[in-house]
Write a protein that holds these residues in place. Sequence first.
Motif, PDB file in Angstrom:
ATOM      1  N   LEU A   1       0.835  -1.197   0.000  1.00 48.25           N
ATOM      2  CA  LEU A   1       0.000   0.000   0.000  1.00 48.25           C
ATOM      3  C   LEU A   1       0.869   1.246   0.000  1.00 48.25           C
ATOM      4  CD1 LEU A   1      -2.715  -0.938   2.665  1.00 48.25           C
ATOM      5  CD2 LEU A   1      -2.950  -1.025   0.174  1.00 48.25           C
ATOM      6  N   LEU A   2       0.352   2.323  -0.548  1.00 45.88           N
ATOM      7  CA  LEU A   2       1.023   3.605  -0.431  1.00 45.88           C
ATOM      8  C   LEU A   2       0.721   4.209   0.938  1.00 45.88           C
ATOM      9  CD1 LEU A   2       0.405   5.116  -3.989  1.00 45.88           C
ATOM     10  CD2 LEU A   2       2.163   3.512  -3.215  1.00 45.88           C
ATOM     11  N   THR A   3       1.513   5.201   1.333  1.00 45.29           N
ATOM     12  CA  THR A   3       1.341   5.795   2.657  1.00 45.29           C
ATOM     13  C   THR A   3      -0.061   6.383   2.817  1.00 45.29           C
ATOM     14  OG1 THR A   3       3.705   6.278   2.779  1.00 45.29           O
ATOM     15  CG2 THR A   3       2.259   7.545   4.231  1.00 45.29           C
ATOM     16  N   GLU A   4      -0.587   6.972   1.764  1.00 46.17           N
ATOM     17  CA  GLU A   4      -1.926   7.549   1.823  1.00 46.17           C
ATOM     18  C   GLU A   4      -2.981   6.476   2.054  1.00 46.17           C
ATOM     19  OE1 GLU A   4       0.820  10.322  -0.158  1.00 46.17           O
ATOM     20  OE2 GLU A   4       0.443   8.173  -0.322  1.00 46.17           O
TER      21      GLU A   4
ATOM     22  N   VAL B   1       2.681   5.749   9.766  1.00 50.33           N
ATOM     23  CA  VAL B   1       1.278   6.162   9.906  1.00 50.33           C
ATOM     24  C   VAL B   1       0.467   5.221  10.784  1.00 50.33           C
ATOM     25  CG1 VAL B   1       1.297   7.365   7.693  1.00 50.33           C
ATOM     26  CG2 VAL B   1       0.533   4.982   7.791  1.00 50.33           C
ATOM     27  N   GLY B   2       1.133   4.293  11.483  1.00 50.49           N
ATOM     28  CA  GLY B   2       0.418   3.455  12.441  1.00 50.49           C
ATOM     29  C   GLY B   2      -0.148   2.182  11.879  1.00 50.49           C
ATOM     30  N   GLY B   3       0.454   1.653  10.803  1.00 49.15           N
ATOM     31  CA  GLY B   3      -0.064   0.426  10.214  1.00 49.15           C
ATOM     32  C   GLY B   3       0.143  -0.812  11.056  1.00 49.15           C
ATOM     33  N   LEU B   4       0.977  -0.724  12.074  1.00 55.01           N
ATOM     34  CA  LEU B   4       1.171  -1.831  13.006  1.00 55.01           C
ATOM     35  C   LEU B   4       0.175  -1.718  14.163  1.00 55.01           C
ATOM     36  CD1 LEU B   4       5.062  -1.812  13.067  1.00 55.01           C
ATOM     37  CD2 LEU B   4       3.652  -3.660  12.148  1.00 55.01           C
ATOM     38  N   ALA B   5      -0.291  -2.858  14.645  1.00 49.30           N
ATOM     39  CA  ALA B   5      -1.362  -2.879  15.647  1.00 49.30           C
ATOM     40  C   ALA B   5      -0.952  -2.271  16.972  1.00 49.30           C
ATOM     41  CB  ALA B   5      -1.835  -4.323  15.861  1.00 49.30           C
ATOM     42  N   ASN B   6       0.345  -2.210  17.251  1.00 47.50           N
ATOM     43  CA  ASN B   6       0.809  -1.787  18.580  1.00 47.50           C
ATOM     44  C   ASN B   6       1.237  -0.322  18.633  1.00 47.50           C
ATOM     45  OD1 ASN B   6       2.874  -3.209  16.901  1.00 47.50           O
ATOM     46  ND2 ASN B   6       4.284  -2.341  18.397  1.00 47.50           N
TER      47      ASN B   6
ATOM     48  N   ALA C   1      -4.380  15.451  -0.627  1.00 40.24           N
ATOM     49  CA  ALA C   1      -5.074  15.896   0.578  1.00 40.24           C
ATOM     50  C   ALA C   1      -4.781  14.967   1.745  1.00 40.24           C
ATOM     51  CB  ALA C   1      -6.574  15.973   0.314  1.00 40.24           C
ATOM     52  N   VAL C   2      -4.699  13.664   1.475  1.00 40.09           N
ATOM     53  CA  VAL C   2      -4.349  12.710   2.528  1.00 40.09           C
ATOM     54  C   VAL C   2      -2.933  12.981   3.018  1.00 40.09           C
ATOM     55  CG1 VAL C   2      -4.141  10.275   3.145  1.00 40.09           C
ATOM     56  CG2 VAL C   2      -5.852  10.979   1.462  1.00 40.09           C
ATOM     57  N   PHE C   3      -2.008  13.191   2.086  1.00 39.32           N
ATOM     58  CA  PHE C   3      -0.618  13.469   2.466  1.00 39.32           C
ATOM     59  C   PHE C   3      -0.521  14.712   3.344  1.00 39.32           C
ATOM     60  CE2 PHE C   3       3.414  15.649   1.671  1.00 39.32           C
ATOM     61  CZ  PHE C   3       4.324  14.659   2.017  1.00 39.32           C
ATOM     62  N   ARG C   4      -1.256  15.760   2.988  1.00 40.25           N
ATOM     63  CA  ARG C   4      -1.197  16.995   3.775  1.00 40.25           C
ATOM     64  C   ARG C   4      -1.707  16.764   5.195  1.00 40.25           C
ATOM     65  NH1 ARG C   4      -2.397  19.112  -1.323  1.00 40.25           N
ATOM     66  NH2 ARG C   4      -4.658  18.941  -1.042  1.00 40.25           N
ATOM     67  N   GLU C   5      -2.783  15.994   5.333  1.00 43.05           N
ATOM     68  CA  GLU C   5      -3.286  15.734   6.687  1.00 43.05           C
ATOM     69  C   GLU C   5      -2.288  14.920   7.495  1.00 43.05           C
ATOM     70  OE1 GLU C   5      -7.473  14.821   7.465  1.00 43.05           O
ATOM     71  OE2 GLU C   5      -6.785  13.039   8.573  1.00 43.05           O
ATOM     72  N   TYR C   6      -1.702  13.915   6.850  1.00 46.59           N
ATOM     73  CA  TYR C   6      -0.695  13.114   7.569  1.00 46.59           C
ATOM     74  C   TYR C   6       0.496  13.987   7.976  1.00 46.59           C
ATOM     75  CZ  TYR C   6       3.568  10.304   7.784  1.00 46.59           C
ATOM     76  OH  TYR C   6       4.775   9.794   8.147  1.00 46.59           O
ATOM     77  N   ALA C   7       0.981  14.831   7.048  1.00 43.23           N
ATOM     78  CA  ALA C   7       2.115  15.701   7.368  1.00 43.23           C
ATOM     79  C   ALA C   7       1.776  16.621   8.536  1.00 43.23           C
ATOM     80  CB  ALA C   7       2.503  16.520   6.136  1.00 43.23           C
ATOM     81  N   ALA C   8       0.549  17.149   8.538  1.00 42.03           N
ATOM     82  CA  ALA C   8       0.134  18.017   9.653  1.00 42.03           C
ATOM     83  C   ALA C   8       0.083  17.236  10.954  1.00 42.03           C
ATOM     84  CB  ALA C   8      -1.229  18.633   9.336  1.00 42.03           C
ATOM     85  N   MET C   9      -0.345  15.988  10.885  1.00 39.69           N
ATOM     86  CA  MET C   9      -0.474  15.186  12.100  1.00 39.69           C
ATOM     87  C   MET C   9       0.879  14.885  12.730  1.00 39.69           C
ATOM     88  SD  MET C   9      -2.535  11.608  12.609  1.00 39.69           S
ATOM     89  CE  MET C   9      -2.935  11.017  14.269  1.00 39.69           C
TER      90      MET C   9
END
Length: 859
Positions: A103-106, A329-334, A487-495
């Motif tokens: 998957l891509l980061t978005e 981006v938190g793809g791991l469960a922990n 738009a997804v990338f911008r939100e992730y970058a802001a987060m």
Amino acid sequence: MPRTVRTTCAYCGVGCGIRATVTGDREVQIAGDPDHPANHGRLCSKGTHLGETVGLEGRLLHPMIGDDRASWDEALDQVAGRLRACIAEHGPDSVAFYVSGQLLTEDYYVANKLMKGFIGSGNIDTNSRLCMASAVAAHVRAFGEDVVPVSYDDLDAADLILLVGSNTAWCHPVIWQRIEKARERRGTKLVVIDPRRTETAEQADLHVPIAPDGDIALFNALLAEMDARGLVDREYLERNLEVPEGFFENLAPPVGDIAAAKFRALGDLVAARPRMVTLFSQGANQSRSGTDKGNAIINLHLAMGRINRVGTGPFSITGQPNAMGGREVGGLANMLACHLGFSEPERADVAGFWNTDRLCTGPGLKAVDMFRAVHDGRIKFLWVMATNPAVSLPDTGFVREALARCPTVVVSDVIADTDTGHFAHIRLPALAWGEKDGTVTNSERRISRQRPLFDAPGEARADWRIVCDVAARLGHGAAFAFDGPGAVFREYAAMTALAPRHGKVLDLSPWTATTEWHYATLKPFRWGGEHPLARRFPTSSGKARLVPVTAPVTANDPSFPLRLNTGRYRDQWHTMTRTGLSPTLSQHRREPLVEVHPRDAAALGLAADGLARVVTAYGAAIYRVQIEPGQRRGELFVPMHWTDTMSGAGRSNRLAAPDVDPVSGQPGFKNIAAWIEPVAADWRAFLVTRDAPAPDGLLYWVRSRVAGGWLTELAGEGAIDAEALLPQGERLEVADPSKGMRRLAVRDDDGALVAALYVTRSGDLPPREWAAGQLGGTAAAPAELLAGRPMTPQPSRGPIVCVCHGVGANDIAEAACAGAATVAAIGSATAAGTNCGSCRPAIARLLETALTFEAEAAE
């Protein structure tokens, strides 16, 4: 008109840049991007031949509910409806997403946001759990955050490189080229620490053949040796490290498994060369003690102060193209997004940023435990995205039982026919490489763009879009109202601005204001710089931690006295859904081979090129036997790639135990108790066909791609049912009952070959490549087709060594006889080894054999 697009390779974590020139409908010419800092124009064989994998053969192009084609509205309504009902009746933890480093980061970001932020469960995990979770856990224990503290530039500057559990020449060839150049330019020394004498190990200055899971004992002993030599950097240690009481006193002495002379040579190299990078990969991570292995390696670097300086550091090299992006981006469960954990302050910040009151309260189930929960009914809705767990997880028989029991299985994928897809109630067509639009992060923390080359085929959609559409149907549309990946990338970058609040290094907040134009033209950049931990470690004290680790003890099982190791082949990728479509990449290894030491083979009655059954407590699989002197005695090696779609019995992960590392949850694929026994077939055969065959009920079959169709190896008991294997058409046939020989060819109305079957019970079979090359052609005479060879003998290239340039072993031998005495000279004469370099160790081996033979002949 042709147009050129800069994008990023679909395969490993090196993250190579590509210049893709689109020349027609689903046609593209691939070249390395000379301006991309990860590869500077170099590509491996897999990346070079991406153009052979962009067709629509086998693609899932429309949503499917069961076996019926559905509209997107029907399919998404079903997904959302089943998801909503499952949560209402059984709670949010009855739902799970199993996602992928493809998957891509978005895509990853929105899937994680939906599951953890709005469904309210931590049950999202990724197949990256299978390749690098132990490295993540080791980073967190030592540094306080999952940060790779080095870059590829450090390989260029190192004077000593240790490769631990990495057949780099095969698995990361562009990194291998970088290592080769460092050796040429700087005289960099190379040590390979691996139970197998791989082609990478053959080229090393020193090969240390540890026992399986012997890494911790070796690195503990090595650190004790450096301490004894007075080479621990006490000043750095005092200033920068937390050291548990008695840490150095509890390190073990040199390990008995390694010859004293080898250990001494290793110690001398480490002592003399402070600029040292230790590159570790799946051979270390895929273990029940993988986290401790990572920390043993990191301990050595920390204690000697060989970190955060040019040419130094421990370097986890990831397997998948976006394993790192998924970690971010938190793809791991922990973990939560942006390297955050589940403390109350961290949870509060995440919930506030996402504006949700549904945020999960803690970690979810990691991959192996997730499928256990599916099996026992705790998880009743499973959404699998861009991965194939029915093949890739350990103990796949158990995994398939779990999938069969699950009330709802949704699969988003690019391929219609996968082992996991057979269990799906709903299948959703996703975009493939060449159609995707977004970002990936490579092993050195460098973010690059994947850009589309082609329009979306059929009704395929981006994974992020599919997830957002489901989220909207669940009532969360406002939080998922993205109008594109930018738009997804911008939100992730802001987060990521949340991360520094909690002492983390990850911070992409300067990219929050990225416009659509800047996103479209985004150049590769590396977050954290070259040495992101140089100023401080992201722990509460600002110091890194030495972590005490103890070598594991391998229990002996008299029923399974051998040790089984699984791994990768040079020119294939994961479960072959993409590389298996490439005729060129299929040339290197057309079948899964079990590698056995010659003495073990003799003792067990195994014959080269015969068949053998490998058995563990979890299953059995059948392989072609390869006698390999580089294999340790008492150990076996098999590849991970083959699926039930591509073979009848060679699926390796049915053999692997579901035991996991207690810290990381990563399963061990490298040290499995096993047994092997010969398998006798009544007959052997091969089949060439235009269309992919699906043999049934045979002892053994494996298919591989050829230019005109498929080549399938067969073996069986009793009589062969030729009619079931061959299509309709004009039949040509010849037989010799005394030898059990039978040969049949089938031509269409125009006289073109559509299939041919060659069977024997006691004799030899003709060469495969010539027969396969006749598919679709009309030039060969009937007698030639039945003979399986042309009337006029043709020179043979021998087994293909360099797939990039189609150079065989015989071509290399001829060049050597003509005076080419080095690998470089062979390259000049034949082009072999001049592209990706992954075949250069094989060329060196062949060259040594040819020159030795020539010298002996001259005596």
